[in-house]
Design a protein around this motif. Sequence first.
Motif, short mmCIF file in Angstrom:
data_model
loop_
_atom_site.label_atom_id
_atom_site.label_comp_id
_atom_site.label_asym_id
_atom_site.label_seq_id
_atom_site.Cartn_x
_atom_site.Cartn_y
_atom_site.Cartn_z
N LEU A 117 32.19 48.92 4.61
CA LEU A 117 33.02 47.73 4.74
C LEU A 117 32.44 46.57 3.93
O LEU A 117 33.19 45.76 3.36
N ILE A 147 36.81 41.68 7.06
CA ILE A 147 36.14 42.96 6.80
C ILE A 147 34.63 42.75 6.67
O ILE A 147 33.83 43.53 7.20
N GLY A 170 32.02 44.43 9.33
CA GLY A 170 30.94 45.30 8.86
C GLY A 170 29.57 44.80 9.28
O GLY A 170 28.69 45.59 9.63
#
Length: 358
Positions: A88, A117, A121
């Motif tokens: 990610l 994102i 992550g």
Amino acid sequence: MTSSSTESLEVEVSTYYEYYNDYLDAPKPCSKESVKRFAASFLPVLYTLVFLVGLIGNVLVIVVLVKYKRLKSMTDVYLLNLAISDLLFVLSLPFWSYFTIEQWVFGTPWCKIMSWIYLVGFYSGIFFIMLMSIDRYLAIVRAVFSLKARTAFHGLITSLVVWLVALSASVPELVFSESFNERNYTTCKPKYPGNFTRWKLFSTLEINILGLLLPFIVMTFCYSMIIKTLVHCRNEKKNKAVKMIFAVMIMFFFFWTPYNIVIFLQLLEITGVIRDCQVSRNLDYARQVTEILSLFHCCLNPVIYFFMGEKFKQYVKMLFRNWWLPGGICKWCGVPITYYTESTSSFHTHSTAEQDAL
């Protein structure tokens, strides 16, 4: 001139000088052009390097885990999810790389998605490293209990919970991130409503607590208990397994702690504790460097698995042997290939010429 007019003139002159002195003493805008030039000169190259190494390495981990390990244990499930978390990071880097060179040209929707994102992550990677520490704790310190607890099914359930927590913790980034014009420059960053300082305080403390303090407490407890157990029960296989997880943990703190410290110092700047312009520029430089350092962390986990996991090395060799391009090169060069036969649980070595003869 009358006394009243003289007094009026004195008041005007006094007011003018007071205004002029206040203007001279007022804080001047802090120019950050040198910071932008610094970012544009080296960040795109480093972003590209992290993107390529992180993409190749973590895809390799995912392929090996799915193709050969078949996710038979809780550890395998956590390693797979950790690799996905690292991916990610790297998938958002081309956008940020272009942003450092030019303005943000991808609009608000992509600004929200890429910011989200990135943070998902970040949180999920941290949480899965914590779960791996707990997994090692159960396997070594609570060995009897772990026979029932450390299953692939329980790994899937806890992984789902982790993803839900990471997604929830990242919601403010999704909601508030926007693309907007700031001083004739289109940027992508959170645009908080109402009290900006309060929202920034919440965001920074959330990252510091969930991203550094909580992992530190959990990992310190788990590994202190593991060390205490291993002192009384020496086992070579256990030591090798713990070394790999220790390496993951140490690398995580080394690469993420500086970034957390810098964003906390920048919070002090926003709240007015730090006012010096040069200090502000230095913090911007430090944030760029420490952020790149933290991003390199997503490239390290595959390297740790390869150099410290003997089985992982063999699985990678199997993968490349079965892939036509490296296999063809090895066959043409006559290089011996080592592979693993799972049915007999043994390793064999043959030259490619001998394999063709069989």
